[in-house]
Write a protein that holds these residues in place. Structure first.
Motif, PDB file in Angstrom:
ATOM      1  N   THR A  97    -103.909   6.539  32.883  1.00 36.43           N
ATOM      2  CA  THR A  97    -102.851   7.313  32.243  1.00 36.43           C
ATOM      3  C   THR A  97    -101.580   7.256  33.087  1.00 36.43           C
ATOM      4  O   THR A  97    -101.596   6.841  34.259  1.00 36.43           O
ATOM      5  CB  THR A  97    -103.275   8.779  32.094  1.00 36.43           C
ATOM      6  N   GLU A 100    -102.046   9.264  36.181  1.00 35.82           N
ATOM      7  CA  GLU A 100    -102.861   8.578  37.179  1.00 35.82           C
ATOM      8  C   GLU A 100    -102.051   7.519  37.918  1.00 35.82           C
ATOM      9  O   GLU A 100    -102.193   7.348  39.140  1.00 35.82           O
ATOM     10  CB  GLU A 100    -104.083   7.956  36.513  1.00 35.82           C
ATOM     11  N   ALA A 154     -94.716   8.901  31.025  1.00 33.99           N
ATOM     12  CA  ALA A 154     -95.530  10.119  30.948  1.00 33.99           C
ATOM     13  C   ALA A 154     -94.927  11.120  29.967  1.00 33.99           C
ATOM     14  O   ALA A 154     -95.645  11.804  29.233  1.00 33.99           O
ATOM     15  CB  ALA A 154     -95.652  10.741  32.334  1.00 33.99           C
ATOM     16  N   THR A 157     -95.415   9.732  26.281  1.00 36.63           N
ATOM     17  CA  THR A 157     -96.798   9.786  25.793  1.00 36.63           C
ATOM     18  C   THR A 157     -97.305  11.215  25.670  1.00 36.63           C
ATOM     19  O   THR A 157     -98.480  11.439  25.358  1.00 36.63           O
ATOM     20  CB  THR A 157     -97.732   8.990  26.728  1.00 36.63           C
ATOM     21  N   VAL A 159     -97.621  13.494  28.012  1.00 37.05           N
ATOM     22  CA  VAL A 159     -98.341  14.015  29.172  1.00 37.05           C
ATOM     23  C   VAL A 159     -97.457  14.941  29.997  1.00 37.05           C
ATOM     24  O   VAL A 159     -97.907  15.982  30.492  1.00 37.05           O
ATOM     25  CB  VAL A 159     -98.851  12.853  30.061  1.00 37.05           C
TER      26      VAL A 159
END
Length: 221
Positions: A97, A100, A154, A157, A159
């Motif tokens: 991700t 990550e 991020a 998406t 996140v």
């Protein structure tokens, strides 16, 4: 190759001459010597005299092939940044991700600092040589741009929070990590040991990850 054919060949495609190859090899020997001095003894050890002795060349040859101390520092910094890029690009390109990848990037940056402390320090605290500082700043902007892209990913998406500016965050992460990692070479009681530093970095990355995450309240707004 006939003179006419050589004349039609684009300069960028021509094979380097023997003289050019020797000059390039000679330059690399000088830069390698400078880099080894920095890696072993720190930036203060980088003098033209020390490099000339280590590379077994005349000081004038250093000027001819690389330049003065500022140019040497720039060349060493560029190689250090290139190695740092290898650490960072591997983190960015690995599967996982966006969060990550960001955490891996922080880990990779810290790993480079631990494994190549003198090279890292010359990037974080460059000598007051305008040419070297300008080049390091340029290379840093490129690397921070990649970090900003990862943060932007991020956000896109879903996140990370949407109220954060990727460029500002990248600059803040870079500066904060530099400050933490610099604790390894602070004088006396200001210095921290490796175990403590690892713990501080783990705390920092966990705090950053938590602060970046999109909240349920944001989804409901």
């Amino acid at each position: 190759m006939s003179p006419a054919k050589h004349a039609d060949t684009p300069v960028a495609l021509r094979e380097p001459t023997r003289t050019q190859r020797r000059a390039a090899a000679n330059r690399q020997v000088i830069v390698d010597a400078a880099r080894e001095l920095v890696a072993t003894h720190g930036g203060d050890a980088l003098t033209l005299e020390a490099v000339a002795e280590k590379a077994d060349v005349a000081i004038q040859t250093i000027y001819n092939r690389v330049g003065g101390r500022s140019a040497l520092l720039t060349a060493v910094a560029e190689q250090a940044m290139e190695e740092n890029r290898g650490y960072m690009d591997a983190a960015y390109s690995a599967e996982g991700t966006a969060e990550e990848r960001l955490l891996r990037a922080a880990t990779a940056y810290a790993q480079f600092a631990r494994e190549r402390p003198h090279e890292f320090r010359i990037l974080v605290e460059p000598a007051e040589e305008p040419e070297a500082v300008a080049r390091i700043a340029e290379l840093t902007r490129v690397q921070n741009g990649k970090l900003a892209d990862a943060i932007r990913d991020a956000i896109e998406t879903g996140v990370a929070r949407t109220d954060l500016d990727p460029a500002d965050l990248a600059a803040m992460f870079w500066a904060t990590l530099n400050g933490l990692l610099a604790l390894a070479w602070r004088p006396g009681a200001l210095r921290v040991d490796g175990e403590t530093l690892d713990r501080l970095i783990a705390t920092y990355t966990a705090t950053v990850a938590n602060g970046l995450r999109r909240r349920a309240a944001e989804d409901e707004s």
